[in-house]
Scaffold this motif. Sequence first.
Motif, PDB file in Angstrom:
ATOM      1  N   GLY A   1     -54.921  50.048  38.266  1.00  0.00           N
ATOM      2  CA  GLY A   1     -55.358  48.707  38.626  1.00  0.00           C
ATOM      3  C   GLY A   1     -56.241  48.048  37.582  1.00  0.00           C
ATOM      4  O   GLY A   1     -56.477  46.828  37.643  1.00  0.00           O
ATOM      5  N   GLU A   2     -56.731  48.817  36.605  1.00  0.00           N
ATOM      6  CA  GLU A   2     -57.560  48.268  35.532  1.00  0.00           C
ATOM      7  C   GLU A   2     -56.702  47.996  34.298  1.00  0.00           C
ATOM      8  O   GLU A   2     -55.602  48.543  34.150  1.00  0.00           O
ATOM      9  N   PRO A   3     -57.188  47.125  33.397  1.00  0.00           N
ATOM     10  CA  PRO A   3     -56.337  46.648  32.287  1.00  0.00           C
ATOM     11  C   PRO A   3     -55.705  47.731  31.426  1.00  0.00           C
ATOM     12  O   PRO A   3     -54.551  47.597  31.015  1.00  0.00           O
ATOM     13  N   ASN A   4     -56.436  48.813  31.146  1.00  0.00           N
ATOM     14  CA  ASN A   4     -55.915  49.797  30.193  1.00  0.00           C
ATOM     15  C   ASN A   4     -55.051  50.890  30.815  1.00  0.00           C
ATOM     16  O   ASN A   4     -54.534  51.750  30.098  1.00  0.00           O
ATOM     17  N   PHE A   5     -54.885  50.849  32.123  1.00  0.00           N
ATOM     18  CA  PHE A   5     -53.983  51.826  32.735  1.00  0.00           C
ATOM     19  C   PHE A   5     -52.562  51.624  32.236  1.00  0.00           C
ATOM     20  O   PHE A   5     -51.785  52.581  32.116  1.00  0.00           O
TER      21      PHE A   5
ATOM     22  N   LYS B   1     -61.627  59.965  32.782  1.00  0.00           N
ATOM     23  CA  LYS B   1     -62.893  59.439  33.292  1.00  0.00           C
ATOM     24  C   LYS B   1     -63.918  60.551  33.463  1.00  0.00           C
ATOM     25  O   LYS B   1     -65.104  60.387  33.148  1.00  0.00           O
TER      26      LYS B   1
ATOM     27  N   TRP C   1     -53.987  48.684  24.670  1.00  0.00           N
ATOM     28  CA  TRP C   1     -55.357  49.040  25.056  1.00  0.00           C
ATOM     29  C   TRP C   1     -56.322  47.927  24.657  1.00  0.00           C
ATOM     30  O   TRP C   1     -56.301  47.454  23.515  1.00  0.00           O
ATOM     31  N   GLN C   2     -57.191  47.527  25.602  1.00  0.00           N
ATOM     32  CA  GLN C   2     -58.190  46.490  25.367  1.00  0.00           C
ATOM     33  C   GLN C   2     -59.575  47.130  25.284  1.00  0.00           C
ATOM     34  O   GLN C   2     -60.039  47.717  26.276  1.00  0.00           O
TER      35      GLN C   2
ATOM     36  N   GLN D   1     -62.476  47.811  28.240  1.00  0.00           N
ATOM     37  CA  GLN D   1     -61.942  47.637  29.586  1.00  0.00           C
ATOM     38  C   GLN D   1     -61.672  48.993  30.238  1.00  0.00           C
ATOM     39  O   GLN D   1     -61.509  49.999  29.563  1.00  0.00           O
ATOM     40  N   GLY D   2     -61.587  49.001  31.576  1.00  0.00           N
ATOM     41  CA  GLY D   2     -61.351  50.227  32.308  1.00  0.00           C
ATOM     42  C   GLY D   2     -59.923  50.714  32.182  1.00  0.00           C
ATOM     43  O   GLY D   2     -59.018  49.966  31.789  1.00  0.00           O
ATOM     44  N   TYR D   3     -59.716  51.995  32.554  1.00  0.00           N
ATOM     45  CA  TYR D   3     -58.375  52.570  32.410  1.00  0.00           C
ATOM     46  C   TYR D   3     -57.900  53.308  33.658  1.00  0.00           C
ATOM     47  O   TYR D   3     -56.948  54.081  33.603  1.00  0.00           O
ATOM     48  N   GLN D   4     -58.546  53.044  34.794  1.00  0.00           N
ATOM     49  CA  GLN D   4     -58.057  53.615  36.044  1.00  0.00           C
ATOM     50  C   GLN D   4     -56.921  52.746  36.603  1.00  0.00           C
ATOM     51  O   GLN D   4     -56.731  51.603  36.166  1.00  0.00           O
TER      52      GLN D   4
END
Length: 272
Positions: free
Chosen positions: A242-246, A267, A233-234, A237-240
């Motif tokens: 395609g985003e880094p935290n997914f 979200k 986890w960054q 950053q986002g988590y959806q």
Amino acid sequence: MFCKSAIKAGFIGLVFAATTGVALAAPKCGSTSAGFENWVEATKQEAAENGIGKRGIAALNNVHYAQATINADRGQKSFKLSLDQFMKKRGSSTIVARGRVMKKQNAALFDRLEKKYGVASGPVIAIWGMETSFGSYMGKQHTLSAVATLAYDCRRSAFFTDQLYAALKLIDRGDFDPNSIGAMHGEIGQTQFLPKNVLLYGADGDGNGHIDMINSKADALASTFNFLRNHGWQPGQGYQPGEPNFAAIQGWNDASVYQQSIAIMGKQIDGN
């Protein structure tokens, strides 16, 4: 399935070991309950030889072959649903509504954990709601028996043998009650950690010197924040998808519909 001659040979071997002091053979997996008791006895000796203490070994005296766990393991179907079907089946709208309430009611706890781990609260709350309805239902199976049964069962014996040893270590250090009741596959506590994940990522969220995943929501939630942080986890950053935290959410569960559900509900709970 064990043949009669194999069972007889195993019994003779056990008697020989008991009367001569020769070490028992390594535990062998099985596909029915027939060899479970012999497997438990062999596992006790192996555990002692590998540093498990008296408390952990004694806990194996009370395990039983958990047929309901085997039935559940063979009958998992919900992950074959579409995303919409899965979210409806799991009650996503209820989880989101209650999750927002839980976030407000425990604002100080979540603020503290977000600052410490750099992880957004929404996905953690979604996991909490998805897994146990916020700690209100953690299962009805004897946890150690579930893990022992899956360690004995040939389908995933190596994986669950690691989980069994982890559970015994938790018992030895006083962080897990061997009489605990939980999920069918041996998951522990309010966010349903497998025993090895408790060893790897368990966190003392309430500061009492122990990790109690069942009775302490602070411990269960801190451990879940810690799990996501340690899975890349960054902060910020986002988590959806395609985003880094997914990717960190993907570390929680292999099923795509589960991963997407956590991201979507998280979200909505976070309000962004």
